[in-house]
Scaffold this active site. Structure first.
Site, PDB file in Angstrom:
ATOM      1  N   TYR A  49       0.727  -1.082   0.186  1.00  0.00           N
ATOM      2  CA  TYR A  49      -0.088   0.038  -0.142  1.00  0.00           C
ATOM      3  C   TYR A  49       0.938   1.402  -0.145  1.00  0.00           C
ATOM      4  O   TYR A  49       1.334   1.727   0.920  1.00  0.00           O
ATOM      5  CB  TYR A  49      -1.105   0.097   1.212  1.00  0.00           C
ATOM      6  CG  TYR A  49      -1.970  -1.116   1.346  1.00  0.00           C
ATOM      7  CD1 TYR A  49      -2.050  -1.888   0.137  1.00  0.00           C
ATOM      8  CD2 TYR A  49      -2.428  -1.815   2.581  1.00  0.00           C
ATOM      9  CE1 TYR A  49      -3.105  -3.104   0.395  1.00  0.00           C
ATOM     10  CE2 TYR A  49      -3.137  -2.585   2.540  1.00  0.00           C
ATOM     11  CZ  TYR A  49      -3.423  -3.346   1.446  1.00  0.00           C
ATOM     12  OH  TYR A  49      -4.504  -4.386   1.565  1.00  0.00           O
ATOM     13  N   HIS A 132       0.477 -12.402   1.477  1.00  0.00           N
ATOM     14  CA  HIS A 132      -0.367 -11.285   0.371  1.00  0.00           C
ATOM     15  C   HIS A 132      -0.351 -11.854  -1.118  1.00  0.00           C
ATOM     16  O   HIS A 132       0.790 -11.635  -1.637  1.00  0.00           O
ATOM     17  CB  HIS A 132       0.217 -10.068   0.327  1.00  0.00           C
ATOM     18  CG  HIS A 132      -0.612  -8.930   0.190  1.00  0.00           C
ATOM     19  ND1 HIS A 132      -0.292  -7.509   0.191  1.00  0.00           N
ATOM     20  CD2 HIS A 132      -1.741  -8.974  -0.314  1.00  0.00           C
ATOM     21  CE1 HIS A 132      -1.190  -6.782  -0.262  1.00  0.00           C
ATOM     22  NE2 HIS A 132      -2.114  -7.643  -0.521  1.00  0.00           N
TER      23      HIS A 132
END
Length: 315
Positions: A49, A132
């Site tokens: 992010y 992830h």
């Protein structure tokens, strides 16, 4: 930073990393403060992010409060490398530091990722670490990453670990093949798309794996179901838009916004531990809190269950 937790809500922090549009430091801190004022005490972040920007901004905010008052989940699988030539807006994040992502699901990469995340966050531990988006790296993720995270859990660096993915079948492989504690599944358990309900959620319930559900608005289709609205970050097929429109009409007949039903829907399942919400700007945080407080009658849930589209319509 006062008080008690709102355990069923986790604030997702992709927007803190400039997802789709830049966010200033002041806007980021205001959004986090708005969440804290509404008793949100759990935060989900990732190196991905904003190439570390979300972790850095979250860390600056959390340093104001006692460590035992909040929980943090972050992710592994992408290491960050300083690169003056890295383009802005890479992978949808705008206004980020000049870094690039390097996929790495090795044991050494996982340990390095956690160390670097802790440094950006300014913390000595995180509660949850998630592998992830491992779908293109499954053999290594199921072997090396899983083993490394179990070791970090044993060492007390993390309290638990799991997988974060948009694919229910990938999450289920981790549930069945490893000693994962958590699953974060995005977009696959919404009022519209219930693919996780078939076998993933029962497997989690059977094995005591705690489930976080993200992407409950299906990229915006369940906010405004109109032609061209996004589903999984691409324009939704016409049939899916029509199905979402029927759900919106049913909600309107009961005086309930569709997004209120969408945000509340996953918590009806006993295997679901919390909903990860995506809006991190102060106004969106306030709106999310308001939608979560809207009463949804049982009759509406029954109508929505009857309106679930044929899975063949799902991309």
């Amino acid at each position: 930073m006062p008080g008690d937790a709102q355990a069923a809500v986790v604030l997702g922090t992709a927007e803190l990393g400039g997802l789709y549009r830049p966010m200033t430091d002041d806007e980021a801190q205001a959004g986090l403060a708005a969440a804290w004022e509404r008793r949100v005490r759990a935060f989900d972040t990732a190196p991905h992010y904003g190439v570390g920007l979300a972790e850095e901004r979250l860390g600056r905010f959390l340093r104001e409060g006692p460590r035992e008052a909040f929980t943090v989940s972050t992710k592994v699988g992408r290491l960050l490398v300083d690169d003056p030539g890295a383009p802005d807006a890479a992978e949808g994040f705008v206004g980020t530091p000049r870094r690039r992502r390097v996929r790495d699901y090795s044991a050494d990469g996982v340990r390095r990722s956690i160390e670097e995340s802790l440094s950006r966050l300014g913390l000595d531990r995180v509660e949850i670490a998630l592998v992830h988006d491992p779908e293109d790296h499954l053999p290594q993720a199921l072997d090396e990453a899983a083993s490394a995270l179990s070791g970090l859990r044993d060492e007390g660096v993390i309290a638990g670990w799991g997988v974060g993915t948009n694919h229910a079948d990938v999450a289920e492989q981790f549930v069945r093949a490893t000693d994962a504690d958590h699953v974060l599944v995005a977009g696959r358990y919404s009022v519209l798309d219930r693919r996780a309900e078939r076998t993933l959620l029962p497997a989690c319930a059977e094995r005591g794996v705690r489930v976080l559900v993200a992407g409950v608005l299906n990229s915006g289709l369940l906010v405004d179901p109109r032609p061209g609205a996004p589903f999984d970050y691409a324009p939704a097929p016409d049939g899916l838009v029509a199905a979402a429109r029927r759900m919106a009409d049913a909600c309107a007949a009961h005086g309930v916004p569709l997004r209120a039903a969408a945000l509340q829907f996953p918590t009806r399942h006993p295997a679901v531990d919390a909903v990860v919400t995506g809006g991190a700007r102060a106004a969106m945080v306030a709106d999310t809190a308001a939608q979560l407080a809207v009463p949804v009658p049982d009759a509406l849930w029954a109508e929505l269950d009857a309106l679930v589209p044929d899975p063949a319509l799902l991309p």
